[in-house]
Design a protein around this motif. Structure first.
Motif, PDB file in Angstrom:
ATOM      1  N   ASP A   8       1.591  -5.574   3.285  1.00  0.00           N
ATOM      2  CA  ASP A   8       0.668  -6.036   2.243  1.00  0.00           C
ATOM      3  C   ASP A   8       0.513  -7.551   2.226  1.00  0.00           C
ATOM      4  O   ASP A   8      -0.504  -8.070   1.780  1.00  0.00           O
ATOM      5  CB  ASP A   8       1.146  -5.562   0.865  1.00  0.00           C
ATOM      6  CG  ASP A   8       1.024  -4.057   0.689  1.00  0.00           C
ATOM      7  OD1 ASP A   8       0.284  -3.416   1.469  1.00  0.00           O
ATOM      8  OD2 ASP A   8       1.681  -3.517  -0.227  1.00  0.00           O
ATOM      9  N   THR A   9       1.516  -8.269   2.689  1.00  0.00           N
ATOM     10  CA  THR A   9       1.462  -9.729   2.716  1.00  0.00           C
ATOM     11  C   THR A   9       0.801 -10.236   3.987  1.00  0.00           C
ATOM     12  O   THR A   9      -0.084 -11.097   3.942  1.00  0.00           O
ATOM     13  CB  THR A   9       2.879 -10.325   2.603  1.00  0.00           C
ATOM     14  OG1 THR A   9       3.468  -9.872   1.388  1.00  0.00           O
ATOM     15  CG2 THR A   9       2.844 -11.830   2.638  1.00  0.00           C
ATOM     16  N   VAL A  10       1.212  -9.712   5.127  1.00  0.00           N
ATOM     17  CA  VAL A  10       0.755 -10.244   6.410  1.00  0.00           C
ATOM     18  C   VAL A  10      -0.672  -9.787   6.742  1.00  0.00           C
ATOM     19  O   VAL A  10      -1.453 -10.571   7.294  1.00  0.00           O
ATOM     20  CB  VAL A  10       1.740  -9.847   7.531  1.00  0.00           C
ATOM     21  CG1 VAL A  10       1.206 -10.238   8.899  1.00  0.00           C
ATOM     22  CG2 VAL A  10       3.087 -10.496   7.288  1.00  0.00           C
ATOM     23  N   ASP A  36       8.009  -1.659   6.372  1.00  0.00           N
ATOM     24  CA  ASP A  36       8.134  -2.519   5.195  1.00  0.00           C
ATOM     25  C   ASP A  36       6.751  -2.752   4.574  1.00  0.00           C
ATOM     26  O   ASP A  36       5.957  -3.543   5.065  1.00  0.00           O
ATOM     27  CB  ASP A  36       8.770  -3.840   5.616  1.00  0.00           C
ATOM     28  CG  ASP A  36       9.047  -4.768   4.452  1.00  0.00           C
ATOM     29  OD1 ASP A  36       8.475  -4.568   3.362  1.00  0.00           O
ATOM     30  OD2 ASP A  36       9.837  -5.710   4.647  1.00  0.00           O
ATOM     31  N   GLU A  37       6.465  -2.051   3.489  1.00  0.00           N
ATOM     32  CA  GLU A  37       5.151  -2.120   2.841  1.00  0.00           C
ATOM     33  C   GLU A  37       4.852  -3.516   2.303  1.00  0.00           C
ATOM     34  O   GLU A  37       3.707  -3.966   2.342  1.00  0.00           O
ATOM     35  CB  GLU A  37       5.059  -1.091   1.707  1.00  0.00           C
ATOM     36  CG  GLU A  37       5.090   0.350   2.181  1.00  0.00           C
ATOM     37  CD  GLU A  37       3.867   0.727   2.988  1.00  0.00           C
ATOM     38  OE1 GLU A  37       2.760   0.223   2.703  1.00  0.00           O
ATOM     39  OE2 GLU A  37       4.011   1.521   3.937  1.00  0.00           O
ATOM     40  N   ASP A  38       5.858  -4.203   1.790  1.00  0.00           N
ATOM     41  CA  ASP A  38       5.636  -5.560   1.284  1.00  0.00           C
ATOM     42  C   ASP A  38       5.201  -6.494   2.414  1.00  0.00           C
ATOM     43  O   ASP A  38       4.320  -7.335   2.236  1.00  0.00           O
ATOM     44  CB  ASP A  38       6.891  -6.121   0.614  1.00  0.00           C
ATOM     45  CG  ASP A  38       7.206  -5.415  -0.704  1.00  0.00           C
ATOM     46  OD1 ASP A  38       6.261  -4.893  -1.335  1.00  0.00           O
ATOM     47  OD2 ASP A  38       8.386  -5.391  -1.090  1.00  0.00           O
ATOM     48  N   PHE A  39       5.828  -6.338   3.573  1.00  0.00           N
ATOM     49  CA  PHE A  39       5.452  -7.141   4.740  1.00  0.00           C
ATOM     50  C   PHE A  39       4.009  -6.858   5.131  1.00  0.00           C
ATOM     51  O   PHE A  39       3.210  -7.781   5.345  1.00  0.00           O
ATOM     52  CB  PHE A  39       6.395  -6.830   5.908  1.00  0.00           C
ATOM     53  CG  PHE A  39       6.025  -7.523   7.188  1.00  0.00           C
ATOM     54  CD1 PHE A  39       6.336  -8.858   7.378  1.00  0.00           C
ATOM     55  CD2 PHE A  39       5.367  -6.841   8.199  1.00  0.00           C
ATOM     56  CE1 PHE A  39       5.991  -9.503   8.569  1.00  0.00           C
ATOM     57  CE2 PHE A  39       5.028  -7.474   9.383  1.00  0.00           C
ATOM     58  CZ  PHE A  39       5.343  -8.812   9.565  1.00  0.00           C
ATOM     59  N   PRO A  67      -3.557  -9.198   4.951  1.00  0.00           N
ATOM     60  CA  PRO A  67      -4.644 -10.060   4.458  1.00  0.00           C
ATOM     61  C   PRO A  67      -4.597 -11.473   5.044  1.00  0.00           C
ATOM     62  O   PRO A  67      -5.638 -12.081   5.288  1.00  0.00           O
ATOM     63  CB  PRO A  67      -4.423 -10.088   2.944  1.00  0.00           C
ATOM     64  CG  PRO A  67      -3.658  -8.850   2.645  1.00  0.00           C
ATOM     65  CD  PRO A  67      -2.793  -8.614   3.850  1.00  0.00           C
ATOM     66  N   CYS A  68      -3.399 -11.985   5.273  1.00  0.00           N
ATOM     67  CA  CYS A  68      -3.282 -13.332   5.856  1.00  0.00           C
ATOM     68  C   CYS A  68      -3.867 -13.364   7.263  1.00  0.00           C
ATOM     69  O   CYS A  68      -4.568 -14.313   7.626  1.00  0.00           O
ATOM     70  CB  CYS A  68      -1.818 -13.774   5.887  1.00  0.00           C
ATOM     71  SG  CYS A  68      -1.105 -14.019   4.266  1.00  0.00           S
TER      72      CYS A  68
END
Length: 68
Positions: free
Chosen positions: A33-35, A28-31, A37-38
């Motif tokens: 990309d979100t996780v 899951d690319e969105d996951f 950097p966090c």
């Protein structure tokens, strides 16, 4: 292990696991990309002795695309 050392080690492990997951087909690319950097931002200060004395992360070789 000191509390900060434990947090640092745990976060580095999670970043490594995320990097491995990113290579899985259908990840899951969105996951990612979100996780990613966090997790990187949540890294506490590295424990003493992680880097050699006088280490400066801003020094070193120029990378492609830098210094133009």
């Amino acid at each position: 292990m000191c509390p900060d050392c434990e947090d640092f080690a745990r976060t580095v492990v999670m970043l490594g696991q995320l990097a491995l997951y990113a290579e899985v087909p259908g990840a899951d690319e969105d996951f990612i990309d979100t996780v990613g950097p966090c997790l990187a931002v949540s890294l506490p200060e590295p424990p003493p002795g992680t880097f050699p004395p006088g280490y400066d992360p801003n020094e070193g070789p120029e990378y492609p695309g830098e210094g133009w």
